[in-house]
Design an enzyme around this catalytic site. Structure first.
Site, mmCIF file in Angstrom:
data_model
loop_
_atom_site.group_PDB
_atom_site.id
_atom_site.type_symbol
_atom_site.label_atom_id
_atom_site.label_comp_id
_atom_site.label_asym_id
_atom_site.label_seq_id
_atom_site.Cartn_x
_atom_site.Cartn_y
_atom_site.Cartn_z
ATOM 1 N N PRO A 1 0.822 -1.219 0.000
ATOM 2 C CG PRO A 1 -0.709 -1.540 1.703
ATOM 3 C CD PRO A 1 0.602 -2.043 1.175
ATOM 4 C CD GLU A 2 3.321 2.707 -4.157
ATOM 5 O OE1 GLU A 2 3.452 3.846 -4.614
ATOM 6 O OE2 GLU A 2 3.635 1.684 -4.786
#
Ligand SMILES: [Zn+2]
Length: 292
Positions: free
Chosen positions: A2-3
């Site tokens: 996840p960014e």
């Protein structure tokens, strides 16, 4: 992994699941590197507290409580934060997911050994669950003025990326621009996917040393970073491996990727084959013709 967009989508959906609700009970797994605050302490200090707001700093979520404490949550590689009662195939281990019938896969999630944090509230609403199969995620309960090395070293949020500042930071660096974009002290929130996508839009090859990137290109990179992040947030983020939105749905940005994970496929602009190159132990994807 996840960014920024996935964390921001999580924040937006987590806010109504947390804010204004009072904690009745907290369930955890045993102590591990997942817990920066020991689980017994976490359970004791969270009980009876009410959540007031949920912020995001880079890839970190910070939920503020009514006594000023802040609960820091980081999704790590495979973290999943969601409300109880939802169903998603991404909440099953790959082994179990493959062997179950479609009907069984759609059954509501039941806490398993990867469910490291589960918060029950004093109302009849859903629990909030933090699950992480590989445990690179983090949970920490910080006192109001407690300093945080993790947060203090973060650069400006990538949604507010500015070309002039980027140029000033990298103009003497020999490191590849791709690695510089992943440096959270320069820009907080960008990871592998969005760095590759932004460099493609900006026409800059990921291997180029920072000091060989011009001021004008830095402007283009900053603009591209903001653009891909905003677009990904609007589509619910990228559901490439484990990421799931708190309501159980998948993001859709993975369908819009132009280069990331598309080695050997034709460039969407010039049809040349997308190449993959390892930079700083991370895969980088680029078009050998469009990116110089
Ligand atoms: Zn191309």
């Amino acid at each position: 992994m996840p960014e920024l967009p996935e964390v921001e989508v999580t924040r937006r959906q987590l806010e109504p699941l947390l804010v204004g609700r009072r904690v009745a009970r907290v369930y955890t797994t045993v102590p591990s590197y997942f817990f920066l605050t020991p689980p017994t302490e976490l359970r004791r200090r969270l009980r009876g507290r009410r959540f007031e707001l949920v912020e995001r700093i880079g890839k970190y979520l910070l939920a503020r409580l009514d006594n000023g404490d802040r609960l820091l949550l980081h999704l790590g590689m495979t973290g999943q934060i969601f409300g109880s009662g939802i169903a998603s195939v991404r909440l099953l281990s790959s082994a179990a997911g493959a062997s179950l019938t479609p009907e069984a896969q759609l059954e509501a999630f039941r806490p398993d050994k990867h469910t490291h944090l589960r918060v029950r509230f004093d109302d009849a609403g859903p629990e909030v669950i933090f699950r992480d199969a590989r445990k690179f995620g983090k949970v920490q309960l910080m006192r109001p003025d407690e300093p945080s090395e993790r947060l203090d070293r973060l650069g400006p949020d990538a949604l507010a990326a500015r070309g002039r500042r980027l140029f000033a930071e990298i103009r003497t660096r020999r490191v590849a621009i791709k690695s510089l974009l992943l440096d959270q002290s320069l820009l907080a929130g960008v990871g592998n996917i969005y760095a590759d996508e932004a460099l493609f839009l900006a026409g800059v090859r990921p291997t180029r040393p920072g000091r060989r990137v011009t001021a004008e290109e830095c402007e283009r990179i900053a603009r591209a970073v903001r653009k891909v992040l905003r677009r990904s947030i609007a589509t619910g983020g990228s559901s490439i491996s484990d990421y799931v939105q708190p309501d159980g749905s998948d993001g859709a940005y993975q369908d819009e990727r132009r280069v990331y994970g598309r080695e050997g496929e034709p460039c969407p602009r010039c049809r040349a084959r997308i190449r993959r190159h390892v930079i700083g132990q991370r895969s980088s994807h680029y078009c050998p013709r469009c990116q110089t």
